[in-house]
Motif scaffolding. Sequence first.
Motif, PDB file in Angstrom:
ATOM      1  N   VAL A 152      -4.325  45.550  10.508  1.00 26.54           N
ATOM      2  CA  VAL A 152      -5.373  44.589  10.282  1.00 26.54           C
ATOM      3  C   VAL A 152      -6.449  44.636   9.172  1.00 26.54           C
ATOM      4  CG1 VAL A 152      -7.580  44.002  12.363  1.00 26.54           C
ATOM      5  CG2 VAL A 152      -4.951  44.674  13.114  1.00 26.54           C
ATOM      6  N   GLU A 153      -6.738  45.600   9.091  1.00 29.23           N
ATOM      7  CA  GLU A 153      -8.408  46.210   7.880  1.00 29.23           C
ATOM      8  C   GLU A 153      -6.908  45.524   6.848  1.00 29.23           C
ATOM      9  OE1 GLU A 153     -10.883  45.704   8.647  1.00 29.23           O
ATOM     10  OE2 GLU A 153     -10.824  45.756  10.749  1.00 29.23           O
ATOM     11  N   ARG A 154      -6.127  46.098   6.329  1.00 32.82           N
ATOM     12  CA  ARG A 154      -5.382  45.414   4.894  1.00 32.82           C
ATOM     13  C   ARG A 154      -5.068  44.485   4.538  1.00 32.82           C
ATOM     14  NH1 ARG A 154      -0.597  49.679   3.652  1.00 32.82           N
ATOM     15  NH2 ARG A 154      -2.371  50.481   2.928  1.00 32.82           N
ATOM     16  N   PRO A 155      -4.573  43.971   5.486  1.00 27.99           N
ATOM     17  CA  PRO A 155      -4.002  42.362   5.148  1.00 27.99           C
ATOM     18  C   PRO A 155      -5.227  41.889   5.864  1.00 27.99           C
ATOM     19  CG  PRO A 155      -2.574  43.023   7.075  1.00 27.99           C
ATOM     20  CD  PRO A 155      -3.647  43.864   7.266  1.00 27.99           C
ATOM     21  N   LYS A 156      -6.501  41.482   5.881  1.00 27.99           N
ATOM     22  CA  LYS A 156      -7.508  41.003   6.070  1.00 27.99           C
ATOM     23  C   LYS A 156      -8.373  40.906   4.567  1.00 27.99           C
ATOM     24  CE  LYS A 156     -12.286  40.800   8.507  1.00 27.99           C
ATOM     25  NZ  LYS A 156     -12.916  41.267   6.846  1.00 27.99           N
ATOM     26  N   ALA A 157      -8.129  42.262   4.143  1.00 26.37           N
ATOM     27  CA  ALA A 157      -9.161  42.570   2.764  1.00 26.37           C
ATOM     28  C   ALA A 157      -8.060  41.944   1.235  1.00 26.37           C
ATOM     29  CB  ALA A 157      -8.791  43.858   2.603  1.00 26.37           C
ATOM     30  N   SER A 158      -6.977  41.546   1.402  1.00 25.90           N
ATOM     31  CA  SER A 158      -5.759  41.302   0.967  1.00 25.90           C
ATOM     32  C   SER A 158      -6.686  39.199   1.119  1.00 25.90           C
ATOM     33  CB  SER A 158      -4.116  41.586   0.888  1.00 25.90           C
ATOM     34  OG  SER A 158      -3.718  42.392   0.501  1.00 25.90           O
ATOM     35  N   GLN A 159      -6.597  39.334   2.169  1.00 23.04           N
ATOM     36  CA  GLN A 159      -7.088  37.884   2.052  1.00 23.04           C
ATOM     37  C   GLN A 159      -8.226  37.465   1.542  1.00 23.04           C
ATOM     38  OE1 GLN A 159      -6.827  36.272   7.123  1.00 23.04           O
ATOM     39  NE2 GLN A 159      -7.761  34.336   5.797  1.00 23.04           N
ATOM     40  N   ASP A 160      -9.104  38.324   2.139  1.00 22.12           N
ATOM     41  CA  ASP A 160     -10.322  38.059   1.853  1.00 22.12           C
ATOM     42  C   ASP A 160     -10.315  38.341   0.064  1.00 22.12           C
ATOM     43  OD1 ASP A 160     -11.791  38.107   3.479  1.00 22.12           O
ATOM     44  OD2 ASP A 160     -13.146  40.639   3.666  1.00 22.12           O
ATOM     45  N   ILE A 161      -9.918  38.641  -1.105  1.00 23.79           N
ATOM     46  CA  ILE A 161      -9.558  38.826  -2.201  1.00 23.79           C
ATOM     47  C   ILE A 161      -8.917  37.256  -2.601  1.00 23.79           C
ATOM     48  CG2 ILE A 161      -8.466  39.605  -4.390  1.00 23.79           C
ATOM     49  CD1 ILE A 161      -8.290  42.530  -3.069  1.00 23.79           C
ATOM     50  N   GLU A 173      -9.399  34.503  -1.358  1.00 21.56           N
ATOM     51  CA  GLU A 173     -10.144  32.883  -1.200  1.00 21.56           C
ATOM     52  C   GLU A 173     -11.148  33.896  -1.924  1.00 21.56           C
ATOM     53  OE1 GLU A 173     -11.581  33.586   3.287  1.00 21.56           O
ATOM     54  OE2 GLU A 173      -9.216  33.380   4.554  1.00 21.56           O
ATOM     55  N   ALA A 174     -11.006  34.302  -2.872  1.00 24.06           N
ATOM     56  CA  ALA A 174     -12.558  35.185  -3.943  1.00 24.06           C
ATOM     57  C   ALA A 174     -11.890  34.023  -4.896  1.00 24.06           C
ATOM     58  CB  ALA A 174     -13.019  36.119  -3.623  1.00 24.06           C
ATOM     59  N   ARG A 175     -10.639  34.642  -4.979  1.00 29.41           N
ATOM     60  CA  ARG A 175      -9.937  34.082  -6.146  1.00 29.41           C
ATOM     61  C   ARG A 175     -10.004  32.567  -6.091  1.00 29.41           C
ATOM     62  NH1 ARG A 175      -4.888  36.079  -5.585  1.00 29.41           N
ATOM     63  NH2 ARG A 175      -5.388  38.107  -6.138  1.00 29.41           N
ATOM     64  N   GLU A 211     -18.194  37.584  -5.634  1.00 27.74           N
ATOM     65  CA  GLU A 211     -17.256  37.822  -4.240  1.00 27.74           C
ATOM     66  C   GLU A 211     -15.996  38.338  -4.476  1.00 27.74           C
ATOM     67  OE1 GLU A 211     -16.262  34.550  -1.017  1.00 27.74           O
ATOM     68  OE2 GLU A 211     -18.285  33.664  -1.547  1.00 27.74           O
ATOM     69  N   TYR A 212     -14.955  37.923  -5.325  1.00 25.90           N
ATOM     70  CA  TYR A 212     -14.148  38.200  -6.344  1.00 25.90           C
ATOM     71  C   TYR A 212     -14.293  40.100  -6.053  1.00 25.90           C
ATOM     72  CZ  TYR A 212      -9.725  39.344  -8.370  1.00 25.90           C
ATOM     73  OH  TYR A 212      -8.604  40.290  -8.698  1.00 25.90           O
ATOM     74  N   ASP A 213     -15.194  40.275  -7.117  1.00 26.32           N
ATOM     75  CA  ASP A 213     -15.871  42.140  -7.745  1.00 26.32           C
ATOM     76  C   ASP A 213     -16.001  42.826  -6.348  1.00 26.32           C
ATOM     77  OD1 ASP A 213     -14.976  41.228 -10.120  1.00 26.32           O
ATOM     78  OD2 ASP A 213     -17.239  41.439 -10.466  1.00 26.32           O
ATOM     79  N   ALA A 214     -16.150  42.268  -4.910  1.00 23.75           N
ATOM     80  CA  ALA A 214     -17.018  42.515  -3.628  1.00 23.75           C
ATOM     81  C   ALA A 214     -15.792  43.189  -2.815  1.00 23.75           C
ATOM     82  CB  ALA A 214     -17.674  42.199  -3.500  1.00 23.75           C
ATOM     83  N   ALA A 215     -14.873  41.696  -2.824  1.00 22.22           N
ATOM     84  CA  ALA A 215     -13.883  41.698  -2.170  1.00 22.22           C
ATOM     85  C   ALA A 215     -12.704  43.247  -2.933  1.00 22.22           C
ATOM     86  CB  ALA A 215     -12.729  40.905  -2.096  1.00 22.22           C
ATOM     87  N   LYS A 216     -12.759  43.380  -3.901  1.00 16.91           N
ATOM     88  CA  LYS A 216     -11.577  44.087  -4.853  1.00 16.91           C
ATOM     89  C   LYS A 216     -12.759  45.566  -4.377  1.00 16.91           C
ATOM     90  CE  LYS A 216      -8.412  43.370  -7.418  1.00 16.91           C
ATOM     91  NZ  LYS A 216      -6.930  43.905  -7.102  1.00 16.91           N
ATOM     92  N   GLU A 217     -13.181  45.955  -4.476  1.00 20.92           N
ATOM     93  CA  GLU A 217     -14.203  47.308  -4.122  1.00 20.92           C
ATOM     94  C   GLU A 217     -14.222  47.422  -2.643  1.00 20.92           C
ATOM     95  OE1 GLU A 217     -18.770  48.617  -4.152  1.00 20.92           O
ATOM     96  OE2 GLU A 217     -18.429  47.684  -5.553  1.00 20.92           O
ATOM     97  N   ALA A 218     -13.770  46.615  -2.092  1.00 19.05           N
ATOM     98  CA  ALA A 218     -13.985  46.529  -0.552  1.00 19.05           C
ATOM     99  C   ALA A 218     -12.395  47.182   0.010  1.00 19.05           C
ATOM    100  CB  ALA A 218     -13.927  44.938   0.800  1.00 19.05           C
TER     101      ALA A 218
END
Length: 158
Positions: free
Chosen positions: A25-34, A36-38, A48-55
């Motif tokens: 659940v969390e891993r795919p969500k993190a990829s999706q956030d990246i 979207e930010a990209r 937003e991209y930097d924050a998503a990569k850090e998360a």
Amino acid sequence: MSKVSYYTADGLKKLKEELDHLKSVERPKASQDIAEARDKGDLSENAEYDAAKEAQGLLEMRISKMEELYSNARLIDESQLDTSKVLVLSNVKIKNQSNGMEMKYTLVAESEADLKTGKISVTSPIGKGLLGKSVGEVAEIVVPNGTLKFEIIEITRD
């Protein structure tokens, strides 16, 4: 060298469920956030991209630590435990000799300790002091505000 941790069947199941949740659940969500930010434009100025990569990095680190914990986890075989002495998974009824108060605790691995449900860690001062004692023995436990004396009244297993 990794540290071996001992778990009850419930504790090991919870650890596995949490690890599965992080991966599925969390891993795919993190990829999706990246992703979207990209899509929002220039990556050099995209906070937003930097924050998503850090998360994502923090999540991967957490998954890695939990995988290591799970790979070093060992299930406690309750049928092999002696009921004449206080051991891990013992339900212990004790009496505080200074005030006469009776308490009941279950000694569990450090990772499963929860005082609200009466589960104390075998590595806590009280847990360490009770280990190996038999019914009728008095455990003298040194705590920050002095020494407590507990009489072992009863030892059971669930």
